[in-house]
Design a protein around this motif. Sequence first.
Motif, PDB file in Angstrom:
ATOM      1  N   THR A 134     -19.126  15.776 -48.456  1.00 55.08           N
ATOM      2  CA  THR A 134     -20.219  15.574 -47.509  1.00 55.08           C
ATOM      3  C   THR A 134     -19.635  15.230 -46.145  1.00 55.08           C
ATOM      4  O   THR A 134     -18.772  14.361 -46.039  1.00 55.08           O
ATOM      5  CB  THR A 134     -21.137  14.423 -47.967  1.00 55.08           C
ATOM      6  N   VAL A 135     -20.112  15.891 -45.099  1.00 51.31           N
ATOM      7  CA  VAL A 135     -19.663  15.609 -43.729  1.00 51.31           C
ATOM      8  C   VAL A 135     -20.684  14.707 -43.055  1.00 51.31           C
ATOM      9  O   VAL A 135     -21.875  15.048 -42.973  1.00 51.31           O
ATOM     10  CB  VAL A 135     -19.481  16.905 -42.925  1.00 51.31           C
ATOM     11  N   GLU A 136     -20.226  13.560 -42.587  1.00 51.63           N
ATOM     12  CA  GLU A 136     -21.092  12.618 -41.874  1.00 51.63           C
ATOM     13  C   GLU A 136     -20.633  12.510 -40.422  1.00 51.63           C
ATOM     14  O   GLU A 136     -19.428  12.445 -40.149  1.00 51.63           O
ATOM     15  CB  GLU A 136     -21.039  11.236 -42.538  1.00 51.63           C
ATOM     16  N   GLU A 137     -21.584  12.479 -39.518  1.00 47.71           N
ATOM     17  CA  GLU A 137     -21.276  12.425 -38.080  1.00 47.71           C
ATOM     18  C   GLU A 137     -21.046  10.980 -37.634  1.00 47.71           C
ATOM     19  O   GLU A 137     -21.685  10.477 -36.702  1.00 47.71           O
ATOM     20  CB  GLU A 137     -22.398  13.074 -37.275  1.00 47.71           C
ATOM     21  N   ARG A 138     -20.144  10.305 -38.290  1.00 45.60           N
ATOM     22  CA  ARG A 138     -19.802   8.928 -37.961  1.00 45.60           C
ATOM     23  C   ARG A 138     -18.489   8.588 -38.641  1.00 45.60           C
ATOM     24  O   ARG A 138     -18.030   9.306 -39.522  1.00 45.60           O
ATOM     25  CB  ARG A 138     -20.893   7.968 -38.442  1.00 45.60           C
ATOM     26  N   VAL A 139     -17.896   7.496 -38.198  1.00 44.27           N
ATOM     27  CA  VAL A 139     -16.661   7.012 -38.807  1.00 44.27           C
ATOM     28  C   VAL A 139     -16.820   5.524 -39.128  1.00 44.27           C
ATOM     29  O   VAL A 139     -17.741   4.870 -38.617  1.00 44.27           O
ATOM     30  CB  VAL A 139     -15.448   7.208 -37.869  1.00 44.27           C
TER      31      VAL A 139
ATOM     32  N   ARG B 171     -16.262  24.692 -42.908  1.00 42.07           N
ATOM     33  CA  ARG B 171     -17.593  24.756 -42.295  1.00 42.07           C
ATOM     34  C   ARG B 171     -17.577  24.117 -40.915  1.00 42.07           C
ATOM     35  O   ARG B 171     -18.217  24.630 -39.981  1.00 42.07           O
ATOM     36  CB  ARG B 171     -18.615  24.063 -43.202  1.00 42.07           C
ATOM     37  N   ILE B 172     -16.851  22.998 -40.764  1.00 46.14           N
ATOM     38  CA  ILE B 172     -16.740  22.367 -39.434  1.00 46.14           C
ATOM     39  C   ILE B 172     -16.063  23.325 -38.456  1.00 46.14           C
ATOM     40  O   ILE B 172     -16.502  23.490 -37.319  1.00 46.14           O
ATOM     41  CB  ILE B 172     -15.954  21.047 -39.534  1.00 46.14           C
TER      42      ILE B 172
ATOM     43  N   ALA C  91      -8.825  22.919 -33.528  1.00 48.53           N
ATOM     44  CA  ALA C  91      -7.566  23.174 -34.232  1.00 48.53           C
ATOM     45  C   ALA C  91      -7.854  23.226 -35.726  1.00 48.53           C
ATOM     46  O   ALA C  91      -8.935  22.831 -36.184  1.00 48.53           O
ATOM     47  CB  ALA C  91      -6.537  22.072 -33.924  1.00 48.53           C
ATOM     48  N   SER C  92      -6.886  23.720 -36.469  1.00 45.74           N
ATOM     49  CA  SER C  92      -7.048  23.774 -37.922  1.00 45.74           C
ATOM     50  C   SER C  92      -7.168  22.361 -38.474  1.00 45.74           C
ATOM     51  O   SER C  92      -6.417  21.457 -38.098  1.00 45.74           O
ATOM     52  CB  SER C  92      -5.835  24.474 -38.549  1.00 45.74           C
ATOM     53  N   LEU C  93      -8.120  22.163 -39.388  1.00 42.78           N
ATOM     54  CA  LEU C  93      -8.373  20.829 -39.919  1.00 42.78           C
ATOM     55  C   LEU C  93      -7.613  20.558 -41.209  1.00 42.78           C
ATOM     56  O   LEU C  93      -7.496  19.405 -41.628  1.00 42.78           O
ATOM     57  CB  LEU C  93      -9.876  20.635 -40.155  1.00 42.78           C
ATOM     58  N   LEU C  94      -7.111  21.597 -41.844  1.00 39.58           N
ATOM     59  CA  LEU C  94      -6.313  21.418 -43.060  1.00 39.58           C
ATOM     60  C   LEU C  94      -4.833  21.437 -42.699  1.00 39.58           C
ATOM     61  O   LEU C  94      -4.338  22.412 -42.113  1.00 39.58           O
ATOM     62  CB  LEU C  94      -6.597  22.514 -44.074  1.00 39.58           C
ATOM     63  N   ARG C  95      -4.130  20.381 -43.058  1.00 34.54           N
ATOM     64  CA  ARG C  95      -2.699  20.321 -42.794  1.00 34.54           C
ATOM     65  C   ARG C  95      -1.889  20.980 -43.898  1.00 34.54           C
ATOM     66  O   ARG C  95      -0.829  21.554 -43.650  1.00 34.54           O
ATOM     67  CB  ARG C  95      -2.259  18.865 -42.648  1.00 34.54           C
ATOM     68  N   CYS C  96      -2.364  20.876 -45.134  1.00 39.41           N
ATOM     69  CA  CYS C  96      -1.607  21.372 -46.271  1.00 39.41           C
ATOM     70  C   CYS C  96      -2.489  21.347 -47.506  1.00 39.41           C
ATOM     71  O   CYS C  96      -3.611  20.827 -47.473  1.00 39.41           O
ATOM     72  CB  CYS C  96      -0.350  20.510 -46.517  1.00 39.41           C
ATOM     73  N   GLY C  97      -1.991  21.903 -48.580  1.00 35.41           N
ATOM     74  CA  GLY C  97      -2.643  21.762 -49.865  1.00 35.41           C
ATOM     75  C   GLY C  97      -2.218  20.472 -50.545  1.00 35.41           C
ATOM     76  O   GLY C  97      -1.162  19.915 -50.227  1.00 35.41           O
ATOM     77  N   VAL C  98      -3.029  20.001 -51.469  1.00 33.25           N
ATOM     78  CA  VAL C  98      -2.689  18.827 -52.273  1.00 33.25           C
ATOM     79  C   VAL C  98      -3.191  19.079 -53.694  1.00 33.25           C
ATOM     80  O   VAL C  98      -4.311  19.555 -53.887  1.00 33.25           O
ATOM     81  CB  VAL C  98      -3.319  17.534 -51.714  1.00 33.25           C
TER      82      VAL C  98
END
Length: 249
Positions: free
Chosen positions: A43-48, A144-145, A153-160
Amino acid sequence: MLRVDRRHWDELRPVTITPGVLSFAEGSALIEMGLTRVLCAATVEERVPPFLRGQGQGWVTAEYGMLPRATKERTNREVMVGHPSGRTYEIQRLIGRSLRMATNLQAIGERTVVVDCDVLQADGGTRTAAVTGGWVALALALGRIERSGAAQASLLRCGVAAVSVGIVQGRFLLDLCYQEDSQADVDCNIIMTSQGEFVEIQGTAEGAPFTRDQMDTLLDLSAKGIHQLWDSQQAALKAYRESRLPSGA
């Protein structure tokens, strides 16, 4: 010598990852490893969280839980006792740490991705399955973001991905089922990135202490299994994305 479920010592349980199983979540995946099944939803929330406000970066966190009949005998929902157990806190922190390693938190902006991991059925390795399936759900949510134009910029740095290994009756085993885990002299959970770097190593002598050489063997065995899990993650995402292309594209 074959194992209780007829596998070889260095063989994963059958793995199936089905992305996009939930209609409303920004990212989701059902991961099945043998009899273990975990449903992951991002879930993406517009807050931190408050400690990150105004710093221009995002956060990834996780929640973990087991359904009452995920196990052979019914367990009470944790809401009935008013709080998660210590085991639950420990596992969801592990999942959160692992998924943050995969994410470009600076590029995500002031957003939080919450990855819920619900165990539908447990036969050992639920935390490692949650990390592996949770990454697929996270990848879909971050994609989706990116497609919305909200990231530069790309939001994925690597696989885990993650897997369990252990020593049971003197034998090194990959991806322990519950029966093996309950008899293990040594039990480890290993999380690695797709660049071959370790994110976390949890190792415990349950029945007898283990040597440095034995630990090295376990790490090599886990790396073999995790490489196979990366392939499963990528194949699942590729098939899912291709299935969503317009006909004839």
